[in-house]
Design a protein around this motif. Structure first.
Motif, PDB file in Angstrom:
ATOM      1  N   UNK A 155      -3.795  -0.580  19.281  1.00  0.00           N
ATOM      2  CA  UNK A 155      -3.563   0.702  19.954  1.00  0.00           C
ATOM      3  C   UNK A 155      -4.881   1.185  20.551  1.00  0.00           C
ATOM      4  N   UNK A 156      -5.324   0.567  21.640  1.00  0.00           N
ATOM      5  CA  UNK A 156      -6.646   0.904  22.182  1.00  0.00           C
ATOM      6  C   UNK A 156      -6.692   2.310  22.779  1.00  0.00           C
ATOM      7  N   UNK A 157      -7.726   3.069  22.477  1.00  0.00           N
ATOM      8  CA  UNK A 157      -7.863   4.390  23.098  1.00  0.00           C
ATOM      9  C   UNK A 157      -8.303   4.238  24.552  1.00  0.00           C
ATOM     10  N   UNK A 158      -8.102   5.264  25.315  1.00  0.00           N
ATOM     11  CA  UNK A 158      -8.536   5.245  26.700  1.00  0.00           C
ATOM     12  C   UNK A 158     -10.051   5.454  26.751  1.00  0.00           C
ATOM     13  N   UNK A 159     -10.733   4.595  27.501  1.00  0.00           N
ATOM     14  CA  UNK A 159     -12.176   4.736  27.639  1.00  0.00           C
ATOM     15  C   UNK A 159     -12.478   5.817  28.678  1.00  0.00           C
ATOM     16  N   UNK A 160     -12.590   7.042  28.190  1.00  0.00           N
ATOM     17  CA  UNK A 160     -12.834   8.182  29.065  1.00  0.00           C
ATOM     18  C   UNK A 160     -13.957   9.032  28.488  1.00  0.00           C
ATOM     19  N   UNK A 168      -6.030   3.202  -1.194  1.00  0.00           N
ATOM     20  CA  UNK A 168      -6.930   3.554  -0.088  1.00  0.00           C
ATOM     21  C   UNK A 168      -6.214   3.986   1.185  1.00  0.00           C
ATOM     22  N   UNK A 169      -5.168   3.261   1.565  1.00  0.00           N
ATOM     23  CA  UNK A 169      -4.422   3.629   2.771  1.00  0.00           C
ATOM     24  C   UNK A 169      -4.762   2.825   4.006  1.00  0.00           C
ATOM     25  N   UNK A 170      -5.095   1.544   3.829  1.00  0.00           N
ATOM     26  CA  UNK A 170      -5.371   0.666   4.969  1.00  0.00           C
ATOM     27  C   UNK A 170      -4.116  -0.142   5.272  1.00  0.00           C
ATOM     28  N   UNK A 171      -3.421   0.215   6.340  1.00  0.00           N
ATOM     29  CA  UNK A 171      -2.169  -0.458   6.674  1.00  0.00           C
ATOM     30  C   UNK A 171      -2.254  -1.262   7.953  1.00  0.00           C
ATOM     31  N   UNK A 172      -3.406  -1.881   8.198  1.00  0.00           N
ATOM     32  CA  UNK A 172      -3.595  -2.641   9.430  1.00  0.00           C
ATOM     33  C   UNK A 172      -4.023  -4.070   9.126  1.00  0.00           C
ATOM     34  N   UNK A 221      10.357  -1.293   2.485  1.00  0.00           N
ATOM     35  CA  UNK A 221      11.249  -0.123   2.570  1.00  0.00           C
ATOM     36  C   UNK A 221      11.096   0.603   3.901  1.00  0.00           C
ATOM     37  N   UNK A 222      10.204   0.082   4.780  1.00  0.00           N
ATOM     38  CA  UNK A 222      10.026   0.634   6.110  1.00  0.00           C
ATOM     39  C   UNK A 222       8.848   1.572   6.263  1.00  0.00           C
ATOM     40  N   UNK A 223       8.333   2.102   5.165  1.00  0.00           N
ATOM     41  CA  UNK A 223       7.206   3.023   5.228  1.00  0.00           C
ATOM     42  C   UNK A 223       5.895   2.295   5.446  1.00  0.00           C
ATOM     43  N   UNK A 224       4.919   3.018   5.959  1.00  0.00           N
ATOM     44  CA  UNK A 224       3.594   2.442   6.169  1.00  0.00           C
ATOM     45  C   UNK A 224       2.680   2.836   5.018  1.00  0.00           C
ATOM     46  N   UNK A 225       1.725   1.971   4.696  1.00  0.00           N
ATOM     47  CA  UNK A 225       0.693   2.359   3.725  1.00  0.00           C
ATOM     48  C   UNK A 225      -0.490   3.001   4.450  1.00  0.00           C
ATOM     49  N   UNK A 226      -0.447   2.983   5.790  1.00  0.00           N
ATOM     50  CA  UNK A 226      -1.546   3.538   6.581  1.00  0.00           C
ATOM     51  C   UNK A 226      -1.740   5.019   6.258  1.00  0.00           C
ATOM     52  N   UNK A 227      -2.960   5.360   5.937  1.00  0.00           N
ATOM     53  CA  UNK A 227      -3.373   6.717   5.549  1.00  0.00           C
ATOM     54  C   UNK A 227      -2.825   7.138   4.184  1.00  0.00           C
ATOM     55  N   UNK A 228      -1.515   6.952   3.934  1.00  0.00           N
ATOM     56  CA  UNK A 228      -0.920   7.442   2.684  1.00  0.00           C
ATOM     57  C   UNK A 228      -1.245   6.560   1.488  1.00  0.00           C
ATOM     58  N   UNK A 229      -1.395   5.254   1.721  1.00  0.00           N
ATOM     59  CA  UNK A 229      -1.589   4.334   0.616  1.00  0.00           C
ATOM     60  C   UNK A 229      -0.299   4.141  -0.158  1.00  0.00           C
ATOM     61  N   UNK A 230      -0.437   3.592  -1.363  1.00  0.00           N
ATOM     62  CA  UNK A 230       0.696   3.430  -2.277  1.00  0.00           C
ATOM     63  C   UNK A 230       0.540   4.470  -3.380  1.00  0.00           C
ATOM     64  N   UNK A 231       1.549   5.295  -3.571  1.00  0.00           N
ATOM     65  CA  UNK A 231       1.494   6.323  -4.614  1.00  0.00           C
ATOM     66  C   UNK A 231       1.832   5.696  -5.954  1.00  0.00           C
ATOM     67  N   UNK A 232       1.005   5.950  -6.948  1.00  0.00           N
ATOM     68  CA  UNK A 232       1.227   5.363  -8.268  1.00  0.00           C
ATOM     69  C   UNK A 232       2.488   5.930  -8.921  1.00  0.00           C
ATOM     70  N   UNK A 233       3.203   5.071  -9.660  1.00  0.00           N
ATOM     71  CA  UNK A 233       4.353   5.533 -10.444  1.00  0.00           C
ATOM     72  C   UNK A 233       3.883   6.420 -11.589  1.00  0.00           C
ATOM     73  N   UNK A 286     -10.955   8.392  13.016  1.00  0.00           N
ATOM     74  CA  UNK A 286     -10.562   7.321  13.927  1.00  0.00           C
ATOM     75  C   UNK A 286      -9.505   6.396  13.326  1.00  0.00           C
ATOM     76  N   UNK A 287      -8.913   6.812  12.199  1.00  0.00           N
ATOM     77  CA  UNK A 287      -7.875   5.995  11.565  1.00  0.00           C
ATOM     78  C   UNK A 287      -6.559   6.131  12.312  1.00  0.00           C
ATOM     79  N   UNK A 288      -5.780   5.062  12.304  1.00  0.00           N
ATOM     80  CA  UNK A 288      -4.477   5.092  12.969  1.00  0.00           C
ATOM     81  C   UNK A 288      -3.506   5.994  12.205  1.00  0.00           C
ATOM     82  N   UNK A 289      -2.490   6.508  12.871  1.00  0.00           N
ATOM     83  CA  UNK A 289      -1.556   7.432  12.220  1.00  0.00           C
ATOM     84  C   UNK A 289      -0.556   6.717  11.322  1.00  0.00           C
ATOM     85  N   UNK A 290       0.069   7.482  10.437  1.00  0.00           N
ATOM     86  CA  UNK A 290       1.167   6.967   9.610  1.00  0.00           C
ATOM     87  C   UNK A 290       2.436   6.953  10.448  1.00  0.00           C
ATOM     88  N   UNK A 291       3.265   5.938  10.248  1.00  0.00           N
ATOM     89  CA  UNK A 291       4.592   5.918  10.852  1.00  0.00           C
ATOM     90  C   UNK A 291       5.488   5.017  10.009  1.00  0.00           C
TER      91      UNK A 291
END
Length: 742
Positions: free
Chosen positions: A57-62, A525-529, A562-574, A593-598
């Motif tokens: 998801x490259x940002x615009x170089x502006x 940590x929340x690294x989903x990339x 289950x379709x959810x992303x670990x990006x930003x949110x990570x895995x929540x402990x039981x 500069x982290x990517x969004x959750x989706x």
């Protein structure tokens, strides 16, 4: 991280693009000159071209992008604002909105200006700290040191900058002085876990005090102790500047290049050639060399440490403290004098392919000079690899497997890898009749994507493990294809805030399948990339500039089944276990500069028929009543309170009073590390055999078992495993589901 081979198979369109890059940059191949600026221009164009066209998801170089790069680059050069003056920043600021345009034009004028200026300012500050530390400090003054670097303005004048250095030196000296006074008085020196470091990661605040039992033979005056503290501070900065002096233009350009690359996302990164080698070693857990850790000294390169079992150690001709003067690749070759040579370059001369020989001219500790021939071998770093222990709790036996990372050697798949090592550990633990396993993924920062997919199959039925989505929207389900289940019994996965990437894939899949319980920090940590490493030399094989290094690019995002992303949110402990960072937000969610959750659609999978509700409730009750966890929680609250303390008194009495408060708290919280869970930890039979001939390994395992004995998290993990055992009336399905069409 995915393998390059798999990347090529799945991303043929990207490969075509990479070939186009080679054609686009063909003009650089005919260059005969090898000036660094031309190589820098090539790297700038090649790296930004790849990032813009292959990044997920490259940002615009502006202008906005330019502002962000500018801010991060200046911060990377001078994070503590100890070098640049405000006049420098005013001069730099005219480029703030131009970096995006300069990238397109391959214009390096901004980099050249900052490189020359940081070099100049660093040389100027050498004289500042030397001059400041010549005379005693006045500790009766009512003044403070400001550590709020983000909000602090740059110094307006050289005099103001010098005063900042004076206060920094005073703080460093005051800290060491207080420790020396305590030692002389026979008091404990309380060392906090987090030492002060400079912007390059070097510890600068303290010297290591003498051990408590080493009581001084003479009573030294305050003036003597203060002088010694200043000498210690000066020595620390002399060593720091020794490292800084070795930095070359290419090192600073790497900083500039990564200020651009990292604005795309936190995990895309340019590796200069020497850093690429270090990355490969960290991923594989091994290097080819002589098995020695080196340290630069004025008189040469000192042997700082010998790797146990390595060729340098076994030969018994080299000792810690010996100094390497010259290096040759054969008896006939004229040896290269390495005195005063940059440490990285000396390491390159000494490392080499296994089976080859290097000839070192060394100065022994006693002063004699001799030449030693050493045959290089593959050196493995034991700390990288999986290890396990049998845990005895009365009549019950359990196992713990600690996995530092999902390691693999991308160039030689037959070498050790996390999947086969963990498989072996499980098989051996089963022979010891363990009734449950803790998979310890604390501080595991990830590694190979395919390795974690394969490993999940050792514990769970066949099916999807993780979903991957490319920048073009293509989705793919990666599943465990026929890996036999090796462990089908009770399972706990232990994580913390620093469990990332592949660790999160493993934990998420275990959780989604309801195969076991995730316990530990509130979230991972929340690294989903997903990143791929591209060797830039493979793109431009005939360019005249030598090794170009490699580029790690984020090409995909991964999602839970289950379709959810670990990006930003990570895995929540039981089951959340209090830790020292409980009240501090940490991880990907804190990066601008982290990517969004989706999320995407759920994969087709069938969870186990396990209901862990009663186990979770029992654990929560135990944790709430546990005095050790209460103390850990209190410590976490204290750390949270202290994190915003930016002003430090440089008045001796005030500093001493504050230290007394801190020392009292630290002593109270020392009980955390002195805890004894009364569990017994034993190495596996195969390891016990190795220990018979490897005393270093024995010491390492003793230290590990000692740390496990004070680990309340492992203790609670064992209790949870016992509770899971009570659920065995519900049959666990250990048969693979081969009829699933995914």
């Amino acid at each position: 991280m995915n393998t390059i081979g798999a990347f090529m198979k799945r991303n043929y369109k990207v490969i075509i693009l990479l070939l186009a890059v080679s054609a686009a940059l063909w003009s650089f191949r005919s260059k005969k000159e090898t000036q660094d600026p031309e190589k820098d221009q090539l790297l700038l164009e090649l790296v930004t071209y790849l990032m813009e066209r292959t990044h997920y998801d490259p940002p615009k170089l502006d202008d906005k992008f330019s502002q962000q790069v500018y801010s991060e680059y200046i911060k990377a050069l001078d994070p503590m604002k100890r070098y640049f003056l405000q006049s420098d920043i005013d001069e730099f600021s005219k480029y703030e909105l131009l970096i995006d345009d300069m990238i397109q034009l391959k214009d390096l004028s901004f980099f050249d200006l900052t490189y020359e200026r940081i070099t100049q300012r660093m040389n100027e500050t050498k004289s500042i700290y030397s001059e400041v530390l010549e005379a005693p400090f006045d500790y009766t003054q009512m003044e403070t040191f400001d550590a709020d670097y983000d909000n602090m303005p740059f110094a307006k004048t050289p005099e103001e900058l010098k005063d900042r250095w004076r206060k920094q030196m005073k703080l460093n000296t005051l800290s060491t002085l207080m420790d020396n006074i305590k030692i002389q008085e026979g008091k404990d020196v309380v060392e906090e876990e987090e030492e002060e470091t400079d912007e390059y990661g070097n510890t600068i605040a303290k010297a290591k005090p003498a051990k408590k039992e080493e009581k001084p033979k003479e009573i030294k005056s305050f003036e003597q102790l203060e002088k010694e503290a200043r000498e210690t501070t000066k020595k620390s900065y002399d060593e720091y500047y020794d490292v800084v002096t070795d930095l070359e233009r290419k090192d600073w350009f790497t900083v500039y290049l990564n200020s651009i690359v990292e604005r795309f996302d936190p995990h895309s990164f340019y590796y200069a050639p020497e850093n690429k080698e270090k990355f490969d070693a960290s991923m594989s857990g091994s290097i080819e060399g002589i098995g020695a850790v080196l340290r630069k000294k004025t008189e040469g390169v000192e042997i700082a440490e010998l790797v146990p079992g390595g060729p340098a150690s076994r030969g018994r001709e080299i000792e810690v403290g010996d100094v390497i003067l010259k290096v040759a690749q054969s008896k006939e070759e004229e040896p290269v004098d390495v005195v005063g040579v940059r440490l990285d370059n000396v390491v390159k001369l000494i490392k080499g392919k296994k089976g080859t020989t290097v000839y070192l001219t060394i100065k022994k500790i006693e002063g004699t000079i001799k030449t030693v021939a050493i045959t290089r071998e593959v050196i493995e770093f034991e700390e990288t690899f999986a290890k396990s222990s049998v845990i005895e709790d009365g009549e019950n036996r359990f196992g713990i497997i600690q996995l530092p990372k999902f390691y693999i050697n991308f160039e030689n798949k037959d070498n050790r890898n996390a999947f086969t090592d963990v498989q072996k550990e499980i098989i051996e633990l089963k022979k010891q009749n363990v009734s449950g396993i803790i998979m310890d993924l604390r501080n595991n920062g990830g590694g190979s994507l395919q390795t974690v997919v394969d490993m999940l199959g050792l514990f769970s039925k066949e099916g999807p493990v993780v979903q991957v989505k490319s920048s073009r929207g293509k989705q793919q389900v990666l599943d465990d294809k026929g890996t036999p289940i090796v462990w089908d019994g009770p399972l706990v996965v232990l994580v913390n805030n620093f469990s990332a990437s592949a660790s999160e894939i493993f934990a998420a899949a275990i959780q989604d399948y309801k195969r076991g319980l995730i316990i530990g920090s509130k979230h991972t940590y929340g690294k989903g990339t997903v990143q791929n490493l591209v060797d830039l030399n493979e793109l431009l094989k005939k360019q005249p500039y030598g090794d170009l290094g490699a580029l790690k690019i984020t090409l995909q995002k991964f999602y839970r089944i289950n379709g959810g992303s670990t990006q930003r949110e990570g895995v929540l402990s039981d089951i959340i276990l209090p830790d020292r960072y409980s009240y501090i937000d940490m991880g990907e969610r804190d990066m601008d500069n982290a990517m969004p959750w989706d999320k995407i659609d759920r994969a087709n999978y069938t969870p186990y028929n396990n209901d862990f509700t009663s186990v979770i409730n029992k654990s929560k009750s135990r944790i709430a009543a546990n005095e050790q966890f209460k103390l850990i929680d209190e410590n976490a609250q204290w750390i949270n309170e202290r994190k915003d303390e930016k002003s430090i008194s440089l008045n001796l009495k005030q500093y001493e009073e504050k230290q007394k408060e801190v020392d009292a708290k630290v002593k109270k919280f020392k009980a955390i590390s002195k805890y004894n869970n009364k569990l017994t930890f034993t190495s596996l039979p195969s390891e016990i055999e190795r220990i018979k001939t490897d005393t270093i390994l024995e010491q390492k395992r003793d230290r590990w078992h000692e740390s496990l004995n004070s680990d309340v998290y492992v203790e609670e993990g064992i209790r949870i495993l016992k509770d899971i055992q009570q659920l065995t009336k519900v049959p666990t399905n250990t048969k693979k589901f081969s009829d699933k069409k995914l």
